[in-house]
Design a protein around this motif. Structure first.
Motif, PDB file in Angstrom:
ATOM      1  N   ILE A   1       0.749  -1.185  -0.107  1.00  0.00           N
ATOM      2  CA  ILE A   1      -0.038   0.074  -0.066  1.00  0.00           C
ATOM      3  C   ILE A   1       1.160   1.313  -0.177  1.00  0.00           C
ATOM      4  CG2 ILE A   1      -1.579   1.391   1.389  1.00  0.00           C
ATOM      5  CD1 ILE A   1      -2.840  -1.451   2.187  1.00  0.00           C
ATOM      6  N   PRO A   2       0.583   2.051  -0.908  1.00  0.00           N
ATOM      7  CA  PRO A   2       1.632   3.180  -0.892  1.00  0.00           C
ATOM      8  C   PRO A   2       1.114   4.347   0.135  1.00  0.00           C
ATOM      9  CG  PRO A   2      -0.161   3.250  -2.743  1.00  0.00           C
ATOM     10  CD  PRO A   2      -0.086   1.916  -2.033  1.00  0.00           C
ATOM     11  N   ALA A   3       2.136   5.251   0.124  1.00  0.00           N
ATOM     12  CA  ALA A   3       1.979   6.321   1.343  1.00  0.00           C
ATOM     13  C   ALA A   3       0.979   7.427   0.585  1.00  0.00           C
ATOM     14  CB  ALA A   3       3.132   7.056   1.552  1.00  0.00           C
TER      15      ALA A   3
ATOM     16  N   VAL B   1      -1.989   2.909 -10.171  1.00  0.00           N
ATOM     17  CA  VAL B   1      -2.277   1.586 -10.992  1.00  0.00           C
ATOM     18  C   VAL B   1      -2.473   0.603 -10.315  1.00  0.00           C
ATOM     19  CG1 VAL B   1      -1.933   0.393 -13.226  1.00  0.00           C
ATOM     20  CG2 VAL B   1      -1.313   2.796 -13.059  1.00  0.00           C
ATOM     21  N   ALA B   2      -3.657  -0.031 -10.224  1.00  0.00           N
ATOM     22  CA  ALA B   2      -3.881  -1.258  -9.235  1.00  0.00           C
ATOM     23  C   ALA B   2      -4.000  -2.475 -10.205  1.00  0.00           C
ATOM     24  CB  ALA B   2      -5.207  -1.013  -8.689  1.00  0.00           C
ATOM     25  N   PHE B   3      -3.099  -3.383  -9.791  1.00  0.00           N
ATOM     26  CA  PHE B   3      -3.055  -4.603 -10.630  1.00  0.00           C
ATOM     27  C   PHE B   3      -3.792  -5.886  -9.810  1.00  0.00           C
ATOM     28  CE2 PHE B   3       0.490  -2.271 -12.043  1.00  0.00           C
ATOM     29  CZ  PHE B   3       0.933  -2.496 -13.301  1.00  0.00           C
TER      30      PHE B   3
ATOM     31  N   GLU C   1       4.927  -6.153 -10.067  1.00  0.00           N
ATOM     32  CA  GLU C   1       6.478  -6.440  -9.642  1.00  0.00           C
ATOM     33  C   GLU C   1       7.344  -6.258 -11.004  1.00  0.00           C
ATOM     34  OE1 GLU C   1       7.172  -9.977  -7.856  1.00  0.00           O
ATOM     35  OE2 GLU C   1       6.318  -9.444  -5.830  1.00  0.00           O
ATOM     36  N   THR C   2       6.767  -6.712 -12.094  1.00  0.00           N
ATOM     37  CA  THR C   2       7.627  -6.577 -13.199  1.00  0.00           C
ATOM     38  C   THR C   2       7.453  -5.264 -13.779  1.00  0.00           C
ATOM     39  OG1 THR C   2       7.060  -9.043 -14.107  1.00  0.00           O
ATOM     40  CG2 THR C   2       7.890  -7.601 -15.951  1.00  0.00           C
TER      41      THR C   2
ATOM     42  N   THR D   1       2.093   1.961  -7.796  1.00  0.00           N
ATOM     43  CA  THR D   1       1.186   0.855  -8.273  1.00  0.00           C
ATOM     44  C   THR D   1       1.019   0.060  -6.782  1.00  0.00           C
ATOM     45  OG1 THR D   1       3.143  -0.899  -8.136  1.00  0.00           O
ATOM     46  CG2 THR D   1       2.739   0.156 -10.165  1.00  0.00           C
ATOM     47  N   MET D   2      -0.073  -0.702  -6.874  1.00  0.00           N
ATOM     48  CA  MET D   2      -0.503  -1.368  -5.678  1.00  0.00           C
ATOM     49  C   MET D   2      -1.506  -2.809  -6.187  1.00  0.00           C
ATOM     50  SD  MET D   2      -3.373   0.876  -3.977  1.00  0.00           S
ATOM     51  CE  MET D   2      -3.741  -0.218  -2.752  1.00  0.00           C
TER      52      MET D   2
END
Length: 585
Positions: free
Chosen positions: A439-441, A495-497, A504-505, A531-532
């Motif tokens: 989870i990003p800041a 951007v959510a994956f 990761e790539t 990303t998250m």
């Protein structure tokens, strides 16, 4: 004695001398035997397959003094004079130089007169497709109902250019290309008769170069025999015709697979130094990869192509290429071959085409190996992350225990409040810590800006961004398209994956740098890629909707600004931060 070209000296003089047209010979012989000859014939087919020769043999057969016979005797006066072209009643006309309406009108006037030297008048019109529309119109009526003593034989390499009204008035015979085996046997027979020593590989290569035309094969043989003094070798054929050995193409194919651009360019330079033309090299290379594809896809495919000298060698090389690679290679070569027809520097285009093939094979290999590598690295990273998170949870539980113990020891009215608050904080924070690394800041800021006008603008341009990434590097696009933009704040795009491997790539420094450069070009300003996981994003939105409006309530610090008298308060601030802890009296 004056030398006569081989294709003239060995021109068929009877039906049995013709090579590879048995379906036509049998029909004509049966028609002569049963006296069912037509008044007009149309012989069509590729060059050098025997159309004009068959027409002259038919003219001799119907006018032979010992016939009409299924085979001309070639001994009577009529046969010998027709062969020499000395009979006025057997007229061979070149339509390319007699294509006007006046010439056809003159022919139509002379058709009325009976033959004076032989039994039947025969008009052989070669390259008949060259006649003008007016000339065809002038010929139509005569062609439909000629006098009984006249026969027309029309020959053409382009029957589609003839009016349908002309074709319908003739019996049409389609001459086919002479097969490789039939050509090789004929060439060997002629070499024996002419005293020419020729290697089998040389004969086979000459037959391939002729593309099914017997006349072309004899012309090439005549040229090489003159150069070599009657000894024809495979290497001499390659040198004289500018051809490239299949072995050299195999070496070139290996350099493409290995991505060895230096060796490939050296090979091209070697071809050019040997006097080989770039367009001929391109054509031969296109045929080579076409044969590889046939052998790759069809068992026993060496029967479907006449260019494969050693099917086993072709099969070994075909194993190294995938079907997708071969299809892309053939499409690329075909496109560049078309462009080379109009290029001032065809060699440069040939080199560019092969450089393009190197990128095709390398990208295919990268696409094939990268997912497997990413899975293994992703699994290792996942195991390490779980271990780290467990350690962090253990440390947090220990800190909370110490804080609770300190609160119980100190007592006071705020103890119960702090105790219950810490328990709630522990329960609430524990699942969130498990996802801390993903989870990003500044999540509150991203959640608040997820419907902002600036983010909607980015969403509308997202397909253009994906296409631009694909144009830069297709492998990065394959990973990046798994994510979807969910928010943007200031100079960052979130951007959510769905898949952690793809995330990761994408986060690799080189890949991330390329994507950020595309974002800057497409959006007109520099943006950072954040990303998250999509699941974590959905949980964060749901948590924001269900979270209580008031922050944690803890006892405040004394107003003197010194250190707190309650050590568990300091511990709570250290754990949760000043933003989440409010201290009240």
């Amino acid at each position: 004695m004056e030398h006569i070209a081989l294709y003239r000296a060995w021109r068929p003089q009877s039906f049995q001398d013709m090579v590879g047209q048995q379906h036509i010979i049998r029909t004509l012989q049966n028609a002569i035997r049963e006296q069912r000859l037509s008044h007009a014939y149309l012989f069509s087919g590729p060059r050098g397959t025997g159309k004009t020769s068959a027409a002259k043999i038919l003219a001799k057969a119907v006018n032979c003094e010992r016939g009409p016979a299924v085979e001309p005797c070639n001994e009577c006066d009529s046969c010998r004079r027709i062969t020499a072209g000395a009979v006025m009643d057997v007229l061979e006309i070149d339509a390319a130089s007699n294509r006007g309406v006046e010439e056809i009108r003159d022919l139509r006037e002379k058709v009325k007169y009976a033959p004076t030297e032989v039994r039947q008048k025969v008009y052989i019109i070669d390259e008949v497709h060259m006649l003008t529309t007016e000339a065809f119109n002038a010929l139509l009526k005569t062609l439909e109902e000629p006098p009984p003593h006249v026969m027309f034989i029309l020959a053409t390499t382009e029957p589609h250019r003839l009016p349908a009204t002309v074709i319908s008035r003739c019996q049409r015979f389609d001459f086919r290309r002479v097969s490789l085996e039939e050509q090789s046997e004929r060439l060997k027979f002629i070499c024996e008769q002419e005293g020419i020593q020729a290697e089998d590989d040389a004969i086979g290569y000459i037959a391939r170069l002729s593309d099914g035309g017997m006349r072309d094969a004899l012309s090439i043989l005549d040229q090489i025999a003159s150069f070599s003094g009657g000894k024809v070798s495979y290497q001499q054929v390659l040198e004289m015709t500018g051809g490239i050995a299949s072995r050299q193409f195999a070496e070139l194919a290996k350099t493409l697979l290995e991505g060895d651009i230096g060796s490939m360019l050296q090979m091209i330079d070697g071809f050019m130094q040997e006097g080989k033309s770039a367009d001929k090299c391109m054509e031969n290379l296109l045929y080579y990869f076409r044969d590889l594809l046939m052998i790759k896809m069809v068992p026993k495919a060496d029967k479907l192509t006449e260019r494969v000298l050693d099917p086993q060698d072709f099969g070994e090389i075909a194993k190294d290429f995938s079907r997708t690679q071969l299809f892309q290679i053939i499409e690329t070569l075909n496109r560049y071959q078309t462009e080379m027809k109009y290029a001032l520097q065809p060699q440069t285009l040939f080199e560019v085409a092969l450089l393009k093939l190197c990128t095709i094979t390398n990208e295919e290999d990268a696409t094939a190996h990268e997912p497997a590598q990413s899975q293994s690295s992703g699994a290792a990273a996942g195991a390490a992350e779980v271990t780290q998170l467990r350690r962090q949870v253990s440390e947090l539980e220990a800190k909370l225990d110490r804080a609770l113990q300190a609160g119980l020891a100190s007592g006071g009215s705020g103890t119960a409040v702090a105790n219950s608050s810490n328990q709630r904080a522990s329960r609430a924070s524990t699942p969130r810590v498990a996802s801390k690394a993903k989870i990003p800041a500044g999540m509150d800021r991203y959640i608040a800006e997820r419907n902002s006008p600036s983010f909607i603008t980015i969403q509308n341009k997202w397909n253009q961004i994906l296409q631009a990434v694909k144009e830069e590097k297709v492998t990065i696009h394959a990973w990046f398209m798994n994510g979807e933009p969910v928010s943007a704040s200031d100079d960052s795009v979130l951007v959510a994956f769905k898949n952690d491997i793809h995330r990761e790539t994408t986060e690799k420094p080189a890949n991330k740098q390329l994507i950020e450069s595309v974002l800057e070009r497409q959006l007109g300003a520099p943006y950072h890629l954040v990303t998250m996981m999509l699941k974590d994003w959905n949980d964060a939105i749901q948590g924001a909707a269900e979270a209580p409006k008031e922050p944690f309530e803890l006892e405040p610090l004394p107003e003197d600004g010194g250190g707190s008298k309650e050590p568990w308060v300091d511990e709570a601030i250290q754990i949760f931060g000043d933003d989440l802890v409010v201290i009240k009296e």
